[in-house]
Scaffold this motif. Structure first.
Motif, short mmCIF file in Angstrom:
data_model
loop_
_atom_site.label_atom_id
_atom_site.label_comp_id
_atom_site.label_asym_id
_atom_site.label_seq_id
_atom_site.Cartn_x
_atom_site.Cartn_y
_atom_site.Cartn_z
N UNK A 1 -50.66 56.67 -52.18
CA UNK A 1 -50.90 57.88 -52.97
C UNK A 1 -51.99 58.74 -52.32
N UNK A 2 -52.98 58.08 -51.72
CA UNK A 2 -54.03 58.79 -50.99
C UNK A 2 -53.43 59.52 -49.78
N UNK A 3 -52.58 58.79 -49.03
CA UNK A 3 -51.94 59.40 -47.84
C UNK A 3 -51.01 60.55 -48.25
N UNK A 4 -50.36 60.39 -49.41
CA UNK A 4 -49.44 61.43 -49.89
C UNK A 4 -50.17 62.75 -50.14
N UNK B 1 -32.87 81.98 -48.79
CA UNK B 1 -33.77 80.92 -48.33
C UNK B 1 -33.18 79.52 -48.52
N UNK B 2 -33.68 78.59 -47.68
CA UNK B 2 -33.44 77.16 -47.89
C UNK B 2 -34.46 76.67 -48.91
N UNK B 3 -34.12 75.59 -49.60
CA UNK B 3 -35.10 74.89 -50.44
C UNK B 3 -35.35 73.53 -49.81
N UNK B 4 -36.59 73.24 -49.49
CA UNK B 4 -36.91 72.01 -48.77
C UNK B 4 -37.17 70.87 -49.75
N UNK B 5 -36.35 69.80 -49.70
CA UNK B 5 -36.54 68.71 -50.67
C UNK B 5 -37.75 67.83 -50.32
N UNK B 6 -38.29 67.19 -51.34
CA UNK B 6 -39.41 66.25 -51.16
C UNK B 6 -38.90 64.92 -50.60
N UNK B 7 -39.75 64.26 -49.82
CA UNK B 7 -39.45 62.91 -49.33
C UNK B 7 -40.61 61.99 -49.71
N UNK B 8 -40.26 60.77 -50.13
CA UNK B 8 -41.26 59.74 -50.45
C UNK B 8 -42.37 60.22 -51.40
N UNK B 9 -41.97 60.77 -52.55
CA UNK B 9 -42.96 61.14 -53.58
C UNK B 9 -43.31 59.88 -54.37
N UNK B 10 -44.30 59.14 -53.88
CA UNK B 10 -44.61 57.85 -54.49
C UNK B 10 -45.20 58.00 -55.89
N UNK B 11 -45.85 59.13 -56.17
CA UNK B 11 -46.40 59.32 -57.52
C UNK B 11 -45.28 59.40 -58.56
N UNK B 12 -44.17 60.07 -58.22
CA UNK B 12 -43.05 60.19 -59.15
C UNK B 12 -42.37 58.82 -59.31
#
Length: 829
Positions: free
Chosen positions: A755-758, A393-404
């Motif tokens: 953060x709401x949109x995330x 499998x591929x592992x899909x990275x996160x984009x724009x994790x504003x909480x982190x």
């Protein structure tokens, strides 16, 4: 010292251990000593730990010719591990090298298990080589003067990178390394990864998009073909109508001979509750295993887990029933046999577990596959293909994790503070935030200083002050302490400790399970039957019980879904048996033994319906006393089926007002109603279209409610909601209500809040797998829809129906009786 002389030191050490240096290890040594960054891809048990500990030590020797007599204190390398359980193993490997080569390098561990005394010692003098976790690295960045701690660091190694990629812990690593690159000019960044489908992307995420580190990096692949032998445990009597829910216990007697003939056997289960049940059932039926068998999962206390790991090493245990807690890197050379109970749902997970057997270079890994119901043997056949084709499998990275990002910036503000102009380019160089706009960056800075547009009136959200000169700094000690307590991205249900009434810690359990029990209820935990006495603060007080019937704890995340690769392989296997009924027996020779053993099921399925071929999408309808059943078979995994079932139910309701109950498993989903669906109308109206998918999904699934739950995690990670002090953790219902209040405020007054949109983005991308759903619908649109009106439930539909029954709060005895009656009636017909 020349490279040749340094290599000689490394090779001589290997010879002393009676080991051979693999070409990939030498490649890693060479690249590291040349100052390069990199990603090392090697199978479990191939010696990848020494591929990087050796050059770290050789680099120290090169820069300190008098290393045997003089010792320059200070941190020189960091080794990040995703599991605390692995840290002892990694420390032993490092100490073996440092001591044998007569260096004076010290090795230390810093994780959540490290004592306060040890932490205080480390604060005064850091060990030379530090083994830590992503969370503990962030805590170090939250300490004053962290730049002095890290400035002479020559390496950061991220172990098991494939496990961290595609998680928020991986994002933490991206941010942490972006800072270390600036303050430690000699730093080399290296990742160690088992095989994943997107290795090149994994390297880019690790080192940062368009970064200098990426330009000066290598991808090293160990050319070691791991031999894996998959053996399925095929029942002597195969049920024609397979059903889920009995966890494979009916095959227990076929497992015991395998355990007896092996020195040590690991039995992998997919959930902690399944682990508890198997452990209990083996001891009930075979009491002679008492003392020779143990259990290992993440909720059992640390001392017991460490004891089990040591007992496996010295071969004093015959069998260990475990979960993914033993998936990763711990080096258990003596383990001979692995038994996988139930479908592992993913190729990478299966190969990782297989690698625990024959955990030495060149050894064949033997893994037994035990199906919990007959159709899972199709998964076993698919896994054989995966092993042959090397499909992962591929592992899909996160984009724009504003909480982190909010958490990280607060971490920097808690320590020495930061200047946005200096930090912005570092953050933009990461993969996760490469597309972040300057407007979004300004929003995040506003959020940590004034608490976003709708929270400006509340002082508790104004965490970071802007000092003269533009330094962003936390000056409030209470805010700093609360932030340090909450660093991390693993957000789960509140965890309670389980203790005996008279003292003695047993382990930890999730609040959502224990909250359903009342005092006097008996539950099974850590292999014991325990009676709940009372819950006091964050402790579950229990006493031993001799009652035979008990509840088994369930943990969040207990239900795995098929990965996209696994779904594709499964469909390919089924297409092989999609032959005309009379041709099935002729084609048997080409089929795997697993598929051949299911021939009577496939023949009955062909007789009453069809086994769909590659160009077909099957729908079955039939009526029982429960109502009208419509079963759909995408073979895409339970998460996709949950979303697809809700989507279809919504679209049908637009044609005619019908209400449905939904059931699903990894193979298909069922819509059950009290009135008949006009299936021809469903087919004619093209309800499997990808048009308006996003809008229809939002309406069909109550996406707002799902996003609301997702927002709770985001609120905790970003620090909007405080989870409490160690001795007084907030109950999850309080957390939920606090985060819901914020969610509603943003929904009504500030819908552009990042953060709401995330919360919606994560719901659709990670929970509902909208991308996979889109691909599945595109495939169905091209297939011929075959609608079969059946008299009764078919073998394929039976597991889906029984899955629903098992969730209708029937006791296990009642459920089993009911399923047996149904099976009897169907077999008579």
């Amino acid at each position: 010292m020349t490279q040749k002389e340094l290599f000689h030191i490394g090779e001589s050490w290997f010879l002393q251990q009676n080991w051979k240096v693999f070409p990939f290890q030498k490649q890693a040594w060479k690249a590291f000593l040349q100052g390069k960054h990199g990603l090392l891809n090697a199978p479990t048990g191939s010696g990848k730990t020494y591929a990087l500990w050796i050059p770290i030590v050789l680099n120290y020797i090169k820069n300190n010719p008098d290393y045997q007599t003089k010792h320059k204190k200070g941190l020189k390398a960091i080794w990040i591990t995703p599991l605390r359980a692995l840290s002892q193993e990694i420390k032993q490997a490092a100490e073996r090298v440092t001591k044998d080569l007569n260096t004076q390098l010290t090795v230390g561990i810093r994780t959540g298990d490290t004592s306060q005394k040890e932490r205080a010692t480390q604060k005064r003098t850091m060990p030379d080589l530090l083994i830590t976790t992503p969370e503990s690295l962030q805590l170090l960045l939250a300490s004053k003067g962290y730049d002095k701690t890290f400035k002479n660091c020559s390496a950061i190694i991220i172990d098991e990178w494939h496990e961290l990629l595609g998680t928020k812990r991986g994002v933490q690593i991206e941010l942490g390394t972006s800072r270390l690159k600036t303050i430690a000019p000699q730093l080399r960044i290296w990742g160690i990864s088992a095989t994943i489908g997107n290795l090149e992307q994994a390297q880019e995420v690790l080192l940062g998009s368009n970064s200098k580190a990426l330009e000066n990096s290598v991808l090293i692949k160990a050319n070691i073909k791991k031999k894996i032998k998959v053996q399925s445990i095929i029942p002597d009597q195969m049920e024609t109508f397979p059903w889920r829910g009995h966890l494979g216990i009916h095959l227990l007697d076929q497992v015991i001979p395998i355990i007896r003939k092996s020195k040590t056997t690991l039995l992998f289960t997919n959930t902690r509750s399944q682990c508890e049940i198997w452990f209990q059932k083996i001891l009930e039926r075979y009491p002679e295993f008492a003392g020779e068998m143990a259990m290992h999962h993440g909720s059992i206390n640390k001392e017991t887990r460490l004891w089990v790991e040591q007992a496996i090493r010295n071969e004093s245990l015959k069998a260990v029933v475990c979960t993914s807690s033993l998936d990763l890197g711990v080096d258990f050379a003596p383990v001979e046999t692995i038994i996988q109970i139930g479908g592992p749902k993913g190729v990478a997970r299966f190969l990782q577990r297989a690698g625990r057997s024959g955990h030495q270079p060149g050894k064949t890994s033997v893994i037994y596959f035990l199906p919990t119901h007959a159709i899972e043997l199709v998964e076993a056949s698919a896994l054989q293909q995966a092993v042959q084709q090397n499909t992962v499998e591929d592992r899909i990275p996160y984009l724009n994790s504003f909480d982190v990002l909010v958490q990280y910036l607060t971490t920097l503000a808690v320590s020495d503070g930061f200047y946005p102009k200096e930090i912005y380019p570092e953050i933009k160089s990461t993969f996760c935030y490469q597309a972040m706009t300057s407007d979004q960056w300004r929003w995040v800075l506003n959020f940590i200083t004034i608490g976003s547009q709708s929270l400006q009136s509340y002082d508790e959200y104004k965490k970071v002050a802007i000092e003269e000169g533009g330094l962003f700094k936390v000056n409030n000690r209470a805010i700093a302490m609360r932030h340090r307590l909450q660093i991390g991205t693993i957000v789960s249900d509140a965890i309670l400790t389980v203790k005996y009434l008279k003292g003695g810690f047993i382990g930890s359990i999730e609040e959502f399970f224990i909250s359903k029990l009342t005092p006097g209820d008996v539950f099974t935990f850590a292999g014991r039957n325990l009676e709940l006495v009372r819950i006091k603060s964050m402790q579950v007080l229990v006493r031993k019980s001799s009652k035979r019937t008990s509840k088994v704890p369930s943990w969040m995340g207990g239900r795995l879904t098929l990965t996209s690769q696994m779904s594709e392989l499964l469909r390919q296997e089924l297409y092989k048996v999609a032959l005309p009924h009379d041709a099935l027996s002729d084609g048997k020779k080409k089929l795997s033994k697993e598929l051949r053993s299911l021939s009577h099921i496939f023949e009955r399925q062909q007789r009453e319906s069809i086994v769909p071929g590659s160009g077909q999408f099957l729908i079955e309808t039939f009526k029982t006393r429960e109502g009208y059943h419509a079963i759909f078979y995408p073979f895409e995994g339970r998460f996709v089926h949950e979303a697809l079932g809700s989507l279809l139910a919504y679209r049908i309701s637009l044609l005619s007002p019908i209400t449905f109950s939904l059931a699903f498993n990894d193979y298909g989903f069922e819509l059950l109603s009290d009135q008949e669906i006009d299936m021809q109308q469903v087919i004619d109206n093209d309800l499997f279209t990808t048009s308006h998918l996003h809008q229809d999904l939002q309406k069909s699934l109550n996406a707002t409610e799902m996003a609301r739950r997702k927002f709770r995690d985001i609120a905790v990670i970003s620090g909007m909601v405080f989870t409490g002090y160690p001795d007084k953790i907030l109950k999850s219902k309080h957390l939920q209500s606090s985060s819901q209040l914020l969610f509603d405020v943003f929904r009504d007054d500030e819908p552009d809040n990042l953060l709401f949109k995330q919360s919606f983005t994560e719901t659709f991308e990670h929970q509902l797998e909208e991308g996979r759903l889109q691909i599945a619908l595109e495939r169905i649109e091209k297939q011929e829809i075959v609608w079969k009106r059946c008299e009764d439930p078919t073998p394929f539909s039976f597991p889906i129906i029984t899955d629903r029954l098992s969730r209708e709060k029937l006791s296990s005895e009642k459920l089993e009786d009911r399923i047996k009656k149904m099976t009897k009636i169907l077999l008579k017909k």
